[in-house]
Design an enzyme around this catalytic site. Structure first.
Site, PDB file in Angstrom:
ATOM      1  N   MET A 140      42.584  74.232  54.968  1.00  0.00           N
ATOM      2  CA  MET A 140      41.586  73.469  54.207  1.00  0.00           C
ATOM      3  C   MET A 140      42.298  72.381  53.405  1.00  0.00           C
ATOM      4  O   MET A 140      42.606  72.530  52.218  1.00  0.00           O
ATOM      5  CB  MET A 140      40.764  74.386  53.306  1.00  0.00           C
ATOM      6  CG  MET A 140      39.512  73.721  52.787  1.00  0.00           C
ATOM      7  SD  MET A 140      38.375  74.924  52.083  1.00  0.00           S
ATOM      8  CE  MET A 140      37.158  73.802  51.399  1.00  0.00           C
ATOM      9  N   HIS A 172      42.292  78.449  50.145  1.00  0.00           N
ATOM     10  CA  HIS A 172      42.157  78.341  51.603  1.00  0.00           C
ATOM     11  C   HIS A 172      43.131  77.341  52.235  1.00  0.00           C
ATOM     12  O   HIS A 172      42.961  76.958  53.388  1.00  0.00           O
ATOM     13  CB  HIS A 172      40.711  77.973  51.965  1.00  0.00           C
ATOM     14  CG  HIS A 172      39.723  78.976  51.464  1.00  0.00           C
ATOM     15  ND1 HIS A 172      38.724  78.648  50.578  1.00  0.00           N
ATOM     16  CD2 HIS A 172      39.613  80.304  51.698  1.00  0.00           C
ATOM     17  CE1 HIS A 172      38.029  79.753  50.298  1.00  0.00           C
ATOM     18  NE2 HIS A 172      38.550  80.766  50.955  1.00  0.00           N
ATOM     19  N   HIS A 210      36.041  77.689  46.080  1.00  0.00           N
ATOM     20  CA  HIS A 210      36.855  76.533  46.446  1.00  0.00           C
ATOM     21  C   HIS A 210      37.271  75.777  45.185  1.00  0.00           C
ATOM     22  O   HIS A 210      36.606  75.856  44.155  1.00  0.00           O
ATOM     23  CB  HIS A 210      36.079  75.558  47.338  1.00  0.00           C
ATOM     24  CG  HIS A 210      35.636  76.135  48.644  1.00  0.00           C
ATOM     25  ND1 HIS A 210      36.512  76.642  49.582  1.00  0.00           N
ATOM     26  CD2 HIS A 210      34.399  76.288  49.178  1.00  0.00           C
ATOM     27  CE1 HIS A 210      35.831  77.078  50.632  1.00  0.00           C
ATOM     28  NE2 HIS A 210      34.547  76.880  50.413  1.00  0.00           N
TER      29      HIS A 210
END
Length: 105
Positions: free
Chosen positions: A97, A92, A39
Site C-alpha cells: 500500500m 499495510h 489506514h
C-alpha cells in the site's frame, strides 16, 4: 484544486486509489478512508524531492483512520519542490500500500 485519494479500493484491496497523482504546488489532496481500515498516510522522508524529513512530516497523517468515510487532507505548500513524493500506509506498507504524488514544476 482538491483531489481525492481513497484508502483501500472499492473491492477491498490494500491500495491507494489512484496510486499515482499529479498536482500543482498549493493543491490539496483529501485522503478518504474507504475499505479494510485502519489506514494512515505517511510521506517517506527519503523519497521526496527535498529529501526533507520536516517536509515529509508536515505532509503526513500518522494517526490511524479507523472507520470508513473518515478523511484527512494535505495541502502541498506553494513552494513545494517539484518532483515525486512517495507515501504509504504504515499498517499495510508490507502489503504494497504505497502511492506517489508528483508535484508539477
Amino acid at each position: 484544486e482538491t483531489y481525492t485519494v481513497k484508502l483501500g479500493s472499492d473491492k477491498g484491496l490494500l491500495v491507494f486509489e489512484p496510486a499515482k497523482l499529479t498536482i500543482k504546488p498549493g493543491d490539496t489532496v483529501e485522503f478518504l478512508n474507504n475499505k479494510v481500515p485502519p489506514h494512515n498516510v505517511v510521506f517517506d522522508a527519503a523519497l521526496n524531492p527535498a529529501k526533507s524529513a520536516d517536509l515529509a512530516k508536515s505532509l503526513s497523517h500518522k494517526q490511524l483512520l479507523m472507520s470508513p468515510g473518515q478523511s484527512t487532507s494535505t495541502t502541498f505548500p506553494a513552494d513545494a519542490p517539484a518532483g515525486e513524493y512517495t507515501f504509504y500506509c504504515e499498517p499495510h506498507r508490507g502489503a504494497g500500500m504505497v502511492g506517489k504524488i508528483t508535484v508539477a514544476g
